[in-house]
Design a protein around this motif. Structure first.
Motif, short mmCIF file in Angstrom:
data_model
loop_
_atom_site.label_atom_id
_atom_site.label_comp_id
_atom_site.label_asym_id
_atom_site.label_seq_id
_atom_site.Cartn_x
_atom_site.Cartn_y
_atom_site.Cartn_z
N GLN A 120 8.38 -7.13 21.45
CA GLN A 120 9.48 -6.67 21.77
C GLN A 120 10.76 -7.60 21.20
O GLN A 120 11.68 -7.10 20.36
N GLU A 121 10.65 -8.92 21.36
CA GLU A 121 11.44 -9.77 20.91
C GLU A 121 11.65 -9.81 19.52
O GLU A 121 12.60 -10.01 18.74
N LEU A 166 2.81 -10.38 28.37
CA LEU A 166 3.66 -11.26 27.41
C LEU A 166 3.78 -11.14 26.00
O LEU A 166 4.46 -11.25 25.31
N ILE A 182 18.96 -12.54 23.81
CA ILE A 182 17.67 -12.57 24.61
C ILE A 182 17.72 -13.38 25.77
O ILE A 182 18.13 -14.77 25.50
N THR A 237 11.85 0.07 22.48
CA THR A 237 12.74 -0.77 21.85
C THR A 237 12.88 -0.32 20.38
O THR A 237 14.40 -0.25 19.89
N PHE A 257 6.75 -1.09 25.23
CA PHE A 257 7.92 -1.96 24.75
C PHE A 257 8.28 -1.79 23.20
O PHE A 257 9.26 -1.76 22.98
N SER A 305 13.97 -10.95 29.02
CA SER A 305 12.56 -11.23 28.78
C SER A 305 12.35 -12.25 29.79
O SER A 305 12.89 -12.69 30.90
N ASN A 347 11.56 -1.92 32.22
CA ASN A 347 10.27 -2.39 32.48
C ASN A 347 9.11 -1.26 32.13
O ASN A 347 9.42 -0.25 32.61
N THR A 384 7.15 -16.69 27.19
CA THR A 384 6.54 -15.29 26.66
C THR A 384 5.58 -16.12 25.76
O THR A 384 4.48 -15.53 25.42
N LYS A 431 5.98 -8.56 25.30
CA LYS A 431 7.40 -8.96 25.32
C LYS A 431 7.41 -9.74 24.12
O LYS A 431 8.64 -9.61 23.51
N ARG A 451 18.31 -17.03 21.99
CA ARG A 451 17.79 -16.87 23.27
C ARG A 451 18.45 -17.82 24.10
O ARG A 451 18.76 -18.83 23.94
N HIS A 477 15.84 -14.98 28.50
CA HIS A 477 14.61 -15.50 29.21
C HIS A 477 14.72 -15.95 30.62
O HIS A 477 15.30 -16.82 30.86
#
Length: 247
Positions: free
Chosen positions: A114-115, A108, A127, A76, A72, A95, A59, A99, A111, A181, A129
């Motif tokens: 990042q995703e 968010l 992923i 990443t 992030f 995550s 984090n 988001t 995030k 996800r 969540h």
């Protein structure tokens, strides 16, 4: 299976490493304190040598909009490049539920960025969540405090125990990549203001909990279903009422 945990010395990383080792995996806890820094790239090549799976539960040390986005995206990007060079076959990231529904939150938005990097990478991925952790209940209450009162929106809230998060992430890490996800949440759904009213009472905390539909949650207003799973979710086993840290 060698599984490297980025952020492995934190709350979830520590719990996850213990669970993976119980199931016979080689779980390597990686963090700046162990000589591995995804933000700078230091130590990544060495720790990823021979790794089958990488789990990223790190984090950002800052929640300020620009800083968290930089953390992030940079970390990443470094991690995915190092994984590709090492031949890692599965990237798992932790995550947050909601988001994509809360663009007003800088955290968010970071995030989501990042995703997006993970999904566009050639590395198979999963992923997870998760909803808010029981362990962060006091921090959420403190963040919501204005003029001595805790201002909370009357929306759905379904927090989860850190142990249940670690268990779910561990199952995903040891499994086949989802290339998508999965959502995880606690076993019980509450109204957020009522949850915090009861939580503060259990702490003998004198702060008043004020129900405020416009109360901000880390910088953004919430709608009824902003923080809870949208459809099927894997539910944890630990009820907040039974969680040892609630008092």
């Amino acid at each position: 299976m060698k599984i490297v945990i980025i952020g492995g010395t934190g709350l979830i990383g520590t719990k996850l490493a213990a669970r993976l080792r119980e199931h016979g995996h080689e779980a390597v806890r990686a963090a700046p304190s162990t000589g591995v820094d995804a933000l700078t790239g230091e130590g990544l090549a060495d720790v990823l040598a021979g790794a089958d799976t990488v789990v990223d539960v790190a984090n950002s040390p800052s929640f300020e909009d620009a800083a968290v986005l930089e953390f992030f995206t940079t970390a990443t990007g470094n991690l995915l490049a190092a994984e590709q060079a090492a031949g890692v076959g599965h990237h798992v990231a932790l995550s947050v539920v909601g988001t994509e529904r809360l663009p007003g939150s800088g955290y968010l938005r970071a995030k989501v960025a990042q995703e997006d990097l993970i999904a566009k990478s050639p590395i198979p991925y999963s992923i997870v969540h998760a909803t808010q952790f029981y362990e962060f209940t006091r921090m959420i209450a403190d963040n919501a405090t204005e003029d001595g009162a805790v201002r909370v929106a009357p929306v759905s809230f379904q927090p989860i125990a850190g142990d249940d998060v670690a268990a779910a992430v561990g199952r995903v890490a040891a499994g086949t990549p989802l290339n998508g996800r999965v959502e995880i949440a606690g076993p019980d759904r509450y109204r957020m203001d009522e949850f915090f009213r009861e939580a503060l009472a259990a702490w003998d905390d004198p702060r008043e909990v004020v129900t405020d539909p416009h109360a901000r949650y880390f910088g953004t207003e919430l709608e009824e279903l902003s923080l809870v799973p949208n459809g099927d979710a894997v539910l944890g086993e630990v009820h907040y009422a039974d969680w040892p840290g609630r008092g």
